[in-house]
Scaffold this motif. Structure first.
Motif, mmCIF file in Angstrom:
data_model
loop_
_atom_site.group_PDB
_atom_site.id
_atom_site.type_symbol
_atom_site.label_atom_id
_atom_site.label_comp_id
_atom_site.label_asym_id
_atom_site.label_seq_id
_atom_site.Cartn_x
_atom_site.Cartn_y
_atom_site.Cartn_z
ATOM 1 N N LYS A 27 0.865 -1.185 0.000
ATOM 2 C CA LYS A 27 0.000 0.000 0.000
ATOM 3 C C LYS A 27 0.895 1.227 0.000
ATOM 4 O O LYS A 27 1.823 1.323 0.794
ATOM 5 C CB LYS A 27 -0.874 0.037 1.256
ATOM 6 N N PHE A 28 0.620 2.156 -0.910
ATOM 7 C CA PHE A 28 1.385 3.390 -0.938
ATOM 8 C C PHE A 28 0.549 4.500 -1.563
ATOM 9 O O PHE A 28 -0.406 4.236 -2.293
ATOM 10 C CB PHE A 28 2.704 3.214 -1.702
ATOM 11 N N TYR A 29 0.906 5.717 -1.217
ATOM 12 C CA TYR A 29 0.247 6.887 -1.791
ATOM 13 C C TYR A 29 1.136 7.473 -2.867
ATOM 14 O O TYR A 29 2.346 7.579 -2.707
ATOM 15 C CB TYR A 29 -0.024 7.949 -0.718
ATOM 16 N N GLU A 30 0.508 7.816 -3.971
ATOM 17 C CA GLU A 30 1.222 8.470 -5.055
ATOM 18 C C GLU A 30 0.311 9.556 -5.621
ATOM 19 O O GLU A 30 -0.826 9.259 -5.997
ATOM 20 C CB GLU A 30 1.588 7.447 -6.127
ATOM 21 N N LYS A 31 0.794 10.779 -5.609
ATOM 22 C CA LYS A 31 0.010 11.929 -6.063
ATOM 23 C C LYS A 31 -1.315 12.019 -5.318
ATOM 24 O O LYS A 31 -2.362 12.297 -5.897
ATOM 25 C CB LYS A 31 -0.215 11.868 -7.571
ATOM 26 N N GLY A 32 -1.282 11.724 -4.003
ATOM 27 C CA GLY A 32 -2.464 11.835 -3.161
ATOM 28 C C GLY A 32 -3.467 10.708 -3.288
ATOM 29 O O GLY A 32 -4.525 10.729 -2.664
ATOM 30 N N LYS A 33 -3.153 9.696 -4.073
ATOM 31 C CA LYS A 33 -4.079 8.583 -4.296
ATOM 32 C C LYS A 33 -3.490 7.295 -3.716
ATOM 33 O O LYS A 33 -2.311 6.996 -3.917
ATOM 34 C CB LYS A 33 -4.332 8.414 -5.795
ATOM 35 N N LEU A 34 -4.321 6.542 -2.989
ATOM 36 C CA LEU A 34 -3.888 5.267 -2.422
ATOM 37 C C LEU A 34 -3.817 4.205 -3.514
ATOM 38 O O LEU A 34 -4.765 4.024 -4.289
ATOM 39 C CB LEU A 34 -4.859 4.803 -1.327
ATOM 40 N N HIS A 35 -2.696 3.514 -3.562
ATOM 41 C CA HIS A 35 -2.509 2.395 -4.486
ATOM 42 C C HIS A 35 -2.296 1.135 -3.656
ATOM 43 O O HIS A 35 -1.564 1.152 -2.666
ATOM 44 C CB HIS A 35 -1.281 2.616 -5.374
ATOM 45 N N VAL A 36 -2.923 0.057 -4.059
ATOM 46 C CA VAL A 36 -2.731 -1.236 -3.409
ATOM 47 C C VAL A 36 -2.332 -2.216 -4.503
ATOM 48 O O VAL A 36 -3.054 -2.405 -5.479
ATOM 49 C CB VAL A 36 -4.010 -1.717 -2.689
ATOM 50 N N LYS A 37 -1.183 -2.818 -4.340
ATOM 51 C CA LYS A 37 -0.665 -3.772 -5.326
ATOM 52 C C LYS A 37 -0.345 -5.085 -4.625
ATOM 53 O O LYS A 37 0.204 -5.090 -3.527
ATOM 54 C CB LYS A 37 0.631 -3.250 -5.970
ATOM 55 N N THR A 38 -0.674 -6.173 -5.248
ATOM 56 C CA THR A 38 -0.238 -7.484 -4.786
ATOM 57 C C THR A 38 0.883 -7.903 -5.720
ATOM 58 O O THR A 38 0.671 -8.032 -6.932
ATOM 59 C CB THR A 38 -1.392 -8.504 -4.821
ATOM 60 N N ILE A 39 2.069 -8.061 -5.154
ATOM 61 C CA ILE A 39 3.233 -8.331 -5.997
ATOM 62 C C ILE A 39 3.920 -9.628 -5.568
ATOM 63 O O ILE A 39 3.934 -9.985 -4.407
ATOM 64 C CB ILE A 39 4.236 -7.159 -5.977
ATOM 65 N N THR A 40 4.482 -10.299 -6.538
ATOM 66 C CA THR A 40 5.295 -11.487 -6.279
ATOM 67 C C THR A 40 6.748 -11.038 -6.148
ATOM 68 O O THR A 40 7.104 -9.916 -6.505
ATOM 69 C CB THR A 40 5.153 -12.500 -7.429
ATOM 70 N N LEU A 41 7.575 -11.928 -5.653
ATOM 71 C CA LEU A 41 8.979 -11.563 -5.419
ATOM 72 C C LEU A 41 9.708 -11.124 -6.675
ATOM 73 O O LEU A 41 10.567 -10.251 -6.616
ATOM 74 C CB LEU A 41 9.731 -12.745 -4.802
ATOM 75 N N ASP A 42 9.362 -11.694 -7.809
ATOM 76 C CA ASP A 42 10.055 -11.310 -9.035
ATOM 77 C C ASP A 42 9.745 -9.873 -9.458
ATOM 78 O O ASP A 42 10.457 -9.291 -10.257
ATOM 79 C CB ASP A 42 9.763 -12.291 -10.167
ATOM 80 N N LYS A 43 8.698 -9.268 -8.886
ATOM 81 C CA LYS A 43 8.345 -7.870 -9.177
ATOM 82 C C LYS A 43 8.750 -6.927 -8.042
ATOM 83 O O LYS A 43 8.501 -5.735 -8.088
ATOM 84 C CB LYS A 43 6.839 -7.737 -9.401
ATOM 85 N N LEU A 44 9.377 -7.471 -7.015
ATOM 86 C CA LEU A 44 9.721 -6.693 -5.826
ATOM 87 C C LEU A 44 10.641 -5.522 -6.149
ATOM 88 O O LEU A 44 10.468 -4.426 -5.625
ATOM 89 C CB LEU A 44 10.368 -7.617 -4.796
ATOM 90 N N ASP A 45 11.601 -5.724 -7.029
ATOM 91 C CA ASP A 45 12.551 -4.662 -7.376
ATOM 92 C C ASP A 45 11.865 -3.438 -7.967
ATOM 93 O O ASP A 45 12.302 -2.317 -7.766
ATOM 94 C CB ASP A 45 13.609 -5.173 -8.354
ATOM 95 N N LYS A 46 10.771 -3.656 -8.688
ATOM 96 C CA LYS A 46 10.041 -2.557 -9.315
ATOM 97 C C LYS A 46 9.487 -1.580 -8.271
ATOM 98 O O LYS A 46 9.376 -0.394 -8.525
ATOM 99 C CB LYS A 46 8.902 -3.136 -10.163
ATOM 100 N N TYR A 47 9.144 -2.110 -7.080
ATOM 101 C CA TYR A 47 8.543 -1.295 -6.029
ATOM 102 C C TYR A 47 9.479 -1.118 -4.831
ATOM 103 O O TYR A 47 9.054 -0.676 -3.778
ATOM 104 C CB TYR A 47 7.228 -1.924 -5.567
ATOM 105 N N ASN A 48 10.733 -1.444 -4.996
ATOM 106 C CA ASN A 48 11.708 -1.427 -3.907
ATOM 107 C C ASN A 48 11.751 -0.093 -3.161
ATOM 108 O O ASN A 48 11.863 -0.064 -1.942
ATOM 109 C CB ASN A 48 13.078 -1.775 -4.472
#
Length: 78
Positions: A27-48
């Motif tokens: 869960k993170f806020y970007e430009k004032g909007k809440l984003h919820v992403k379910t990510i696998t380990l292979d995508k972890l670097d993208k959201y590091n």
């Protein structure tokens, strides 16, 4: 998450193959909007940059544990 293969014969249906797939709900806020992403380990670097170091350490430890348990004998689950 779980990826499994079921097989059926004349008498029963059983688990032929089973893989545990660690995921992280971010869960993170970007430009004032809440984003919820379910990510696998292979995508972890993208959201590091959105994951603090303590959470990242925890994610990697739990994932390692899950992968170690992933070696369950499928024959024991039939």
């Amino acid at each position: 998450m779980v990826n499994l293969t079921l097989e059926k014969d004349d008498k029963r249906t059983y688990i032929k193959d089973l893989d545990l797939i660690p995921v992280y709900r971010l869960k993170f806020y970007e430009k004032g909007k809440l984003h919820v992403k379910t990510i696998t380990l292979d995508k972890l670097d993208k959201y590091n940059e959105k994951i603090n170091s303590e959470d990242l350490k925890y994610i990697l430890e739990v994932s390692k544990e899950i992968n170690n348990k992933n070696s369950i004998e499928v024959s024991n689950l039939k």
